[in-house]
Each structure stands twice: as structure tokens, then as C-alpha cells.
Scaffold this active site. Structure first.
Site, mmCIF file in Angstrom:
data_model
loop_
_atom_site.group_PDB
_atom_site.id
_atom_site.type_symbol
_atom_site.label_atom_id
_atom_site.label_comp_id
_atom_site.label_asym_id
_atom_site.label_seq_id
_atom_site.Cartn_x
_atom_site.Cartn_y
_atom_site.Cartn_z
ATOM 1 N N GLY A 34 0.843 -1.181 0.000
ATOM 2 C CA GLY A 34 0.000 0.000 0.000
ATOM 3 C C GLY A 34 0.879 1.232 0.000
ATOM 4 O O GLY A 34 1.956 1.225 0.592
ATOM 5 N N CYS A 35 0.423 2.293 -0.694
ATOM 6 C CA CYS A 35 1.280 3.488 -0.775
ATOM 7 C C CYS A 35 1.362 4.198 0.572
ATOM 8 O O CYS A 35 2.416 4.692 0.959
ATOM 9 C CB CYS A 35 0.808 4.429 -1.884
ATOM 10 S SG CYS A 35 -0.909 4.935 -1.760
ATOM 11 N N ASN A 36 0.261 4.232 1.296
ATOM 12 C CA ASN A 36 0.310 4.812 2.638
ATOM 13 C C ASN A 36 1.181 3.953 3.548
ATOM 14 O O ASN A 36 1.992 4.471 4.337
ATOM 15 C CB ASN A 36 -1.101 4.891 3.237
ATOM 16 C CG ASN A 36 -1.980 5.890 2.529
ATOM 17 O OD1 ASN A 36 -1.497 6.862 1.954
ATOM 18 N ND2 ASN A 36 -3.283 5.664 2.551
ATOM 19 N N ALA A 37 0.993 2.648 3.440
ATOM 20 C CA ALA A 37 1.765 1.734 4.280
ATOM 21 C C ALA A 37 3.258 1.927 4.046
ATOM 22 O O ALA A 37 4.036 2.044 4.991
ATOM 23 C CB ALA A 37 1.349 0.294 3.987
ATOM 24 N N THR B 240 4.895 4.480 3.099
ATOM 25 C CA THR B 240 5.400 5.731 3.653
ATOM 26 C C THR B 240 5.644 5.604 5.154
ATOM 27 O O THR B 240 6.693 6.004 5.676
ATOM 28 C CB THR B 240 4.412 6.881 3.375
ATOM 29 O OG1 THR B 240 3.914 6.760 2.046
ATOM 30 C CG2 THR B 240 5.079 8.230 3.545
#
Lengths: 341, 341, 341, 341
Positions: B148-151, B153
């Protein structure tokens, strides 16, 4: 009833313009003079074309303004300047200072964050302008200090549960997102459009001056020293502040404390449990939306508060306070709905 | 050397288009086919005019694609669809799945967050695609699950100090700000321009599915269960994620742990102590900027990580992993500087 | 005096919400019912949280609304729906229709641009709602058709010099820039934030339906057929339309014609010769700023007009017309200053 | 082959940074020195953190730079400064000047728009840098003048049909929309984020200095004096220029002229008749999208051209020209796809 005569100093800045915008629709106030040093001589329409339709006095230097004719002065100048100017005002006028000049009750604390206080004798009589929490004192004050806009946002989220004793005073983290107008109408490289648009960044982390206001107000509320963690971020929008506050305490108790504290408040809205505010929902208005969400980890809760930095965070707060100081109905001129989208 | 032949499924979404953009400048990869169900038959220029200058195959339905001719498939489909499609691919192709379909090692955990897993037998062989932390496993894998892109980060900010034991695993708060492209090219009322522009709001507070990735990776790193607090916010920008992470630990030790972990990493940059990243500084690139600032309260520290959700958070990560899986130089095609402003 | 009772149909759209926002501050109007088909049953606060502070009726299906109790209905529905709904309203209510349903006096012309007219018998009595040019007819009308927001912007720039005969009717080019809220609160791929932000593009070039309004009004003003060139552009902002109009004629004569036409108008401001309006200067307001600049080539002039598409371009215009139709002071509730920045 | 050594003067501005970004991915160029007066002594990472990953020389004052070691100098200084600096460069280096300093062939014309020319003797040898139209002269030049970014956009739309004689030279209207980065990284009140965001306005109407370039190039192309009408607008986006050009001529003939002129051009794309470009479709790239739409009035046509002001409008153009001047393959380092969204 004759409208009260007010003077705005610092009328060429965003806060000054926001005061004019709101006072233009206020039946109890009339602008007697507008002050601005560098832009003295210009009309307001030249400096802020969106106010072109209003019949306003031209900008004047402070020295050229007749303060005797005014009931109240809004002083929207930088904090150093502000202290000197306020000191020189006639005793007959009431003052709302929108700078940091009179926000900190202890001049020694002021000195630590801002440098030497130039009007410490006035500080003693100044009231911190967070209306909902200092209403009575504001009503009787001659000098009210407008709060920092970031500070106000965090305070609205935290003060009620802190006062109610339902959160841990040592575990408060305020992560704040603010639009660019909070930095004022000042030309600096970091604020030009291409630097701000399509980007998010933190700034003044762990050293923002509004920490001094948090320390003062949270400690007073808790009856002991409270030091929070506070991280402001610049987000690519014009107006609006969202504070996301991480606290220890039960979401229900926190929501209750907020709901009770603000039940009778005309501008504070506590959303149903689990609902989350957006800055656009209060754009341009005197309203604050507060939301509470329980973390998945028991005993941890997020509180959200959204307000418009120039309106409720500055000019609308000042007018709310002016209404109280001048004996006007307190919501007069402040009920306009937010602009959305 | 002959370029490796790759196929992109889900080419009509933002991640698909970002893969095409990056592969167009990659000397070791050649696009053999582009899949898209609803837009099958259209050219890529019709769907994404910014790719007009490229000589690309037209969009095809998955069923019409000859996978035998490919070395690797990038699967950028929704997670449910993805599992079924991946299952049907010939054994001869390697796969990078960019959905959530194969990110969670435990199918029971997957089921809790996403519903029944349709390809649990493949899950066992899937590797979590956070390149810097699973490099060797990725090199040998047939199936890699993009993070996940949030993950990603949050993980970049937290994993090194967590592994180094210099932060308290029970006191991690991730406040994240993300641009709108992370939600994909899907028409929903909440994502239209007038709803997003000039506003900041939190969403899916305490229930975002990337929590499952945080739990999995942080617990693995700490050797015990770790549950973080995570609050994502939508900010009015196209690209970019900034994670602001509040931790307990000494800023110096944290900065050291990050600097050491990423010293040899080609895309991870740890800023000098006290410097703060901005999302615009990594726009469109494979780079991550990580900053550390000590809180004024001893023992508390803020870690910041900024990356581009579509590039490093998704497509550039996938290509980085593809390079490893295909035996290519690992930074090949990924060195382009960010676009600023 | 008892406020007039109004009903808003289509209250779940941006125009509906803007009507509610403006009426909330209008002392002469009271909202009796709010209609919305798909969102019937919801409260307005659920659909538009920025209106949370208002005491409003919940959304109802049109069929469930008692129209007998209303003085006036604002109909903000799509044009096809609108014609059928308006037809069914009791004779006792006045109607302001904000769709394209009744803007074109000739049903045959309507049919060419929009398809068959469903209420041609009502069309005959409908008045085109460009207040400043149809004030007397609006005052006596039962049914007023709100103008297109793009059309209004161009008409404000062009009608006075066209009527005065100081520009060439065959040489009018209208290049228009509009924000995204003009497209309504409808989820379409082309309108999601990532597609609109940081980009400018033209749309519906040479075929936009507001051409029909231009043709109708310009031809009527000139007493002969006038066909303009019109190119609308979508710019990455929420609100605001700027029309840049290229005409043949002397700048002084054009400025004179505009200044004379709008001298007594409460909401129209003609800037000093050479000054140029910005959309932000009228944001959220009923004001229009008009500017005139002489081209370097003699006999050629640029006219600029800026207005807010949702306010003056739609809801504020409607309320202005409602004031006239209901015998209220015509500027009542419409004087609020623009929101800047 | 050894890369050519280049020096960038004015490296602390946006154009300088864009040159660095593009050269970082260019296999035939190596940066030998970076000049910046006020910021001399700083590293590029301090001035532009997005370039942190690059190994770059620190910023130096022009006087401290050894120009003898360079093959070519990119001079991205203000026009007055530029002329003096270029004059002082050793004969051995080639120069691409990106200011207005050498764009106008007639020093008298230059004087009228910009003031006295400080290096008229160099002007005679300077070539106007619109690559596609001066390719051969650029190849042999020592000094090439980068075009204005607005000028380039208009020229790309108009030159082919003007040369082909299919449009009326006396009836050209260029309505142009540009993002804020075109104004450079200079702190001025009018450019701060809150002034630019959510607003559109025209500026320098009928007096923009790029008119001089239009006059020069259009007149040369037509073999007679051509004076266009030109109105630039600032739109709230970082990058991108869209020119909407109103001409007299048949759309088919115009489309043909464009298609033929650009058939072999690597960066110019003429869209299918009726298609309309968007600035986001060329963001960050060397590409230009050109579209043609017939007006509903016969004989009138709209031509659209979109490019990125910092890339194709400035730095990518300069590198394209440098490739020609240095005998490199002309598209080297310039093929990267646009960044979308």
C-alpha cells in the site's frame, strides 16, 4: 441604535481585509478609519479589489488617525509594532489586538518566545481572546488579545476534555494542517504559489510560537504544567486549519465533555461520534466543527477541530469579542454560512 | 541484451499509466500487452493523452492477452479481481501484483480486512514488496505483492528505528497526508475537484485497511505484536504522501538508525537532523525523503517521510522489484529526478 | 413582515446548497421545503455538512412536497426533469427555474440544442432571468428562467456596447475560463480532482449549449442575427468565471457604454479603464467586475467580466429575481462581500 | 564519447533547476559548474531539495567560475545581467541565453521593449531558439537565444498555417493561460499562494513583452508586418501554458499545415481534428500538443497549443538546442514522458 465606530489598524493585510469584509455586513459596527503604513494614501479598493463595492475611508498612517472618535480599535499589526501602538491609544478606546503582542500573560514567557515586551504594564489588564472560555472577562476588558489561529484550533479540540479530566494531560499530540493565508500577505520565497501548490510540508516543528499559548492555556485548564507536542503543516489551500489531536482517554467521555462544553455555544458544533470535519465545511465562517473518533486501541482517541484561520481563527473571533465588549448581541454580524465548495 | 517483455493489466488506471510512463524510459523492459476490461479496444492515447508520443499496444481484455510471450506481468487490478487473474496466469510468468490481494501473509487476516482470499495457495509464495526490506526474497520470488502506498510511507519512517530497538513499539502514531491520485481514477462524488480542492479532511480514521500491513510488518520487525495509531488525511494535491510519525525515543538514535539502514539505499535519503521533507521534493520519482526532528519534550521525536504515491509508492516500487526479479541492475530506469515545482 | 415561503428543488446539488446558504442570511425568505430525489430522507447536514448550523427541513421527494404552502419555488433540477416538474406546480406559486429548461424563447431552438421541449405552453410566459436587462418583465413574471452561468458572464461584458452600437456585432470572440463547480456535484471521471488540478483545457469548443443563449440575447440586443465565437475552458479552481471578450470598437466608447449601463446597478462594477478583474475578487458574491483594456491595435478592445458561477451566475441571480417577483427590496440578502483570499 | 561539459548560470531559479533536472538524465552532458550570485556558497540541495540525490557542484558566483573548461554555458539570468555576462564569456564557449537578452534581432526594437541593449555586437550573431524553425542556424550558432515561453506556445500554434498562407495575418488573437512558475522563483505579493490559488486573471494585457517576439517571428514568416492581439492570463497551476488562438481560415487547411510542418518533429504532436489538448498532458516534458477545432462560423478556426513552460518552453528547448550545437543526437535526454496526473 447608532452603530459603534471602529478603527482597523493593519488594514492592508489579510486579517485587516477580513475584518472589513465581516464588518461590512455587521449592523452594529461602522468603520471610522483604516490604518496602513506603507500603503497609506491608497483606497481599500486599490489594495483589495474585492472590497470595491464598499464605501470605505482611504488608508491612513496611524499617526494621522483621530482615535478619539472611535469606540474600539482592531489592531492587526505585527506584534512588536502592535505593543507600541496600543500603548499610545487614548484611554477612551477599547482595543482588540490581533497580534501575539498581548497573548501571553507572563511577560517573561513572552520575552522567551518573542523578545522584550514593550508594554508590560498593559499586559496585566489584557484578556486572552478565546471567546468561549473567557467570555465574562472579555465583556469587561479594555484590551483583548486575539489568539493565534493555530492555537485556537488546538484549544477548541482539547480544552473541554482536559478541563473535564477525561484525558491524560501528559499525552497530547497536536498535528495541525493549515492553509497559506495564515502566513499573511507577505512576499517570501517559501510562500509563492509554485512552492506551496501540490505539496505538503511541516514547518517550525517543535518550535512554533503558538506553543507558548498552548502551554499557558492548557496549564491553566489543568491546574498544573502541561506541555504538548505540536507539529504544524502547510497544505496547499488558501483557508482552513484542521487540528488532529491524539489523546489518551475514552472517546465517549471526550465526546461528552465536548458536547457539554459547547452545547450552548453559537459557533461550536460537535459532530456525531465518528464523524470527521473538513476545513471546507467552515470556510469563511465563524463556525468550528469538532469531531471525535475512537482509535482501535482502547483508551486512545482522535479529536478533530476545523476552523477558518482568517475568520473564526482571527477576524470573526475579534468581532465576537468586540460584540461582547461593546454590549452588542454577541453573534451579531457573524452568522453567515460557510462558502462551499 | 534483449529487453524483458512485460504485460500491464489495469492499464487504464493511474497506476497502470504510471507503469507505462516509467517503462517508456526503461532500457531493459518492453511492453508486450496492455490490459483493461471496460476500455478494451481503445488506444492508450485515447485513455491517457499524455502517453500519445509512445508506440504502445492497444488495450485488450485480459482474456485476449497471450501471457506466454511475457516474462513478467504487472497486475494493477482491484484486489478481488487480481487474485483470480493471477491464479490463472501461466507458471512461466513472474508477477507483481499491485493490489492488496497478496500483501497479507495470513489469509485469515486478509479475510478480516478484505473478505475471503481467492488464491490462498499462491499467498504462501508471495513476497511483500517493500524492496529495501525484502530485497533477497524479492529477487527469488515468482509473485511479489506491491505495498500500500500509505503503508510504504509509514514503514520507511518507522522500520529502521523499530528494528534497532530505539523507539517504543507501543507508542507509534502515524498521521499521514495524501494527495488525491491515491484514490485512483474512479468517479466518486467525494473525489470530484470541487470537493477536494481547498480543503483538508481525515478519512477512514482508525479503520484504514493499510493498518493490516502496518500490523504485519511492524510486528515482524519487533518480534512481538505492534499496533499503531494511523490517521490518513486527504490534502488538496495530486501526488505525494507525507507521513508525520510521533514516536518515543531519542532523536539522535532514531536518526542514526535511519541513516544506517538507508546508507546504501539508492532511493532513500535521510535528511540532516532537523530538516523536514516536502512531498513536492519527491514528485514523480522513486525517491523517499526522511527527516527527524526532536520534540521539545525529551524522549519524543517526530519522523517525517515523503514519497510519491504513484511512483515510489506504487509503480516505481514495482519496477524496482521487477528489476530484481528479472536480474536487471536494480536501479535501471528509475533514476529520474523529481519534477519541481 | 412575514418572510416569504420558498421551496428549493434539487437541494442536493451545488446550486441548491448555494441557494440555502444565501437564503439563510436573507431576512425576507424562509425555506419551507427542500427537494431531492435520490437523497430524500437525508438531512441537509448529511448532504452538505457546511450547512449543519442551520435549522432546515429534511430532504423530500418532489412528490411528497406540499407546494400550496409556498410563495415561490426555486427549481434547480436538470433541464428535462425541470420542465415536467414546473408544469405540475400549482398556479399559485411563482417559479424560478435554474436549469436550461426555459431559457430559450423559441421551442424550436430549444429542441435543436437540448431535445424536445416538454412544456412549450409555459415557455411563452417565461422571462429570461438576466436581472439587469429584464428587470421589469421579471417583476411581473410567474416563471423566470435562470441564465447559464457562462452565458451571464459573456452577456454582462457584451450587451451594453452591443446595444450602444459601439462594437461590431460580427466580430465578437468570447474566451471563457470557468472553475469546476460549474459542472455540478456529479461524479464523472473527467471531473475528479486529479484530472482537473494543475491543468487547463478547453471543452465543448464551438458547440457549448450556452451558445444558444448568446445567439438569442445578442440577436435581440442588436436587432439582427448575431453569432459569436465562444470557447469555454476549465481552469483548476472551485468557483469563478472570467470571460475575456475580443471585440471591434473603441475602448473609450465601450467603457462608456458599460459605465452608463451599469451606473445604477447595485452589483455591477465597471473598473477604471485599463484595470483587469480577477475571479477571486467576486468569490461567493453577487458582484460582477467588468474591465476594459484597449488593444495596441486601434479599434480593437478586450472586455473582461468576472463573476462567481454559483452565486451571481446562478443562486444569487435567482434570489435577486425572487426579490423582484415577491415585491421585496431587490438587493435584500445579497450584499455580502466576496471571500478573499 | 566523453560528455560535453556545461555550466548553468542562474542555477537558483526555476529554469536553472529545470536544466539540472533534465541534464541529470542526459547521457551526453555533464554539469561542470553552477552559478548563482545571492546564493553562492550553498549546495544545490539546500536551494532545491528535490535535487538532493544528485552529485552536483556547489553554487558559485559567476566571477569565480572557470569558463575555459566548458563547452557550453546555459545562461538563465535576468535579461540585463545576461547581456553583460554573455559578453564577458570566452570565445571558446557556446552559449544558450534563456533570458530576453538576445531574442530580438533588431536592437532598436529591443530598446523599445526592454531598454538599451548592452551587447548589440553579439546580437547580430544570435539565433532565435525556436528549434523546429531555426534548426540549421542553431546547429551552427555560437549564441542561441531561448524564446519566451508564452511566445513559443503561440508560435507553435500559428507559424505553420501563417507560412502556408492559410490564415489571415491581420486576424490573429492569442488568448493564453499560464501557470505560476513562469513568473520565476521571486517573492512578490501578487505571486504568493493565497493570491494565485482559486483565481484566474489576465495580466499585462496588450503590453506583454512577448509581443515583440510575436511581431518579429510572425512578420518574418508572413513576409510583411503582422501584429497580433495577445492576452496572457495567470491560472492557478504550477506548470503549463495553453494558447487558444482565434484565426481566420479553414480548419482543414490549418490542420493540414500543422500536420505537415510537424510530421517529422520528434516533440510536436498534432491531435486528430477536433481534439483539444490539456496542459497536464505535457507536464514536465519536451512535448507540445496542438489541436484544431473549426468554429461554427465558416472560415473561423481555433488552434490550441499546450506545452510546459519550464520544460519545452525553456529548459528542454535549451537542451534541444544544445544537442544541435554540440553535435549530439538532437533528442538525446529529452524523451521522458509527461507526468500525469
Amino acid at each position: 441604535m447608532e452603530p459603534k465606530r471602529v478603527i482597523i489598524l493593519g488594514a492592508s493585510g489579510y486579517t485587516g481585509a477580513e475584518l472589513v469584509r465581516l464588518i461590512a455586513g455587521h449592523p452594529g459596527l461602522r468603520i471610522a478609519a483604516l490604518g496602513a503604513e506603507r500603503k497609506a494614501g491608497l483606497t481599500m479598493a486599490e489594495v483589495f479589489p474585492h472590497l470595491r463595492h464598499l464605501d470605505l475611508p482611504a488608508l491612513q498612517k496611524t499617526d494621522d488617525i483621530d482615535f478619539a472618535a472611535a469606540d474600539l480599535v482592531f489592531c492587526a499589526l505585527p506584534h512588536g509594532t502592535s505593543q507600541a501602538v496600543v500603548q499610545a491609544l487614548p484611554e477612551t478606546v477599547k482595543i482588540i489586538d490581533l497580534s501575539a503582542g498581548f497573548r501571553l500573560r507572563d511577560p517573561a514567557v513572552y520575552a522567551r518566545w518573542y523578545g522584550p515586551h514593550l508594554a508590560p504594564e498593559l499586559q496585566a489588564g489584557a484578556v486572552y481572546g478565546l471567546t468561549e472560555f473567557y467570555r465574562d472577562a472579555i465583556r469587561g476588558a479594555r484590551l483583548v488579545a486575539g489568539t493565534g489561529c493555530n492555537a485556537a484550533t488546538g484549544l477548541y479540540a482539547v480544552l473541554p476534555p482536559l478541563r473535564a479530566g477525561v484525558i491524560d494531560p501528559d499525552e497530547i499530540v497536536i498535528d495541525l494542517k493549515t492553509g497559506s493565508s495564515g502566513a499573511g500577505r507577505t512576499a517570501t520565497e517559501a510562500l509563492i504559489h509554485a512552492e506551496v501548490a501540490d505539496s505538503t510540508r511541516a514547518y517550525k516543528v517543535a518550535q512554533h510560537r503558538h506553543l507558548a499559548e498552548f502551554d499557558q492555556e492548557f496549564s491553566a485548564a489543568a491546574g498544573r504544567e502541561v506541555k504538548v507536542t505540536f507539529t504544524p503543516h502547510l497544505v496547499p489551500q488558501n483557508r482552513g486549519i484542521l487540528a488532529t489531536v491524539y489523546v489518551r482517554g475514552a472517546a465517549d467521555a471526550i465526546h461528552d465533555a465536548l458536547a457539554r462544553a459547547y452545547a450552548a455555544e453559537p459557533f461550536l458544533h460537535v459532530l456525531p461520534m465518528g464523524d470527521i470535519p473538513a476545513t471546507a465545511h467552515v470556510r469563511g465562517s465563524a463556525f468550528v466543527h469538532v469531531g471525535v473518533v475512537a482509535d482501535r486501541r482502547p483508551g486512545r482517541t482522535m479529536i478533530f477541530a476545523a476552523l477558518d484561520n482568517l475568520a473564526k481563527g482571527s477576524a470573526a473571533q475579534a468581532i465576537h469579542n468586540a460584540n461582547l465588549m461593546l454590549g452588542l448581541p454577541e453573534t451579531l454580524g457573524l452568522g453567515a454560512a460557510p462558502l462551499y465548495p
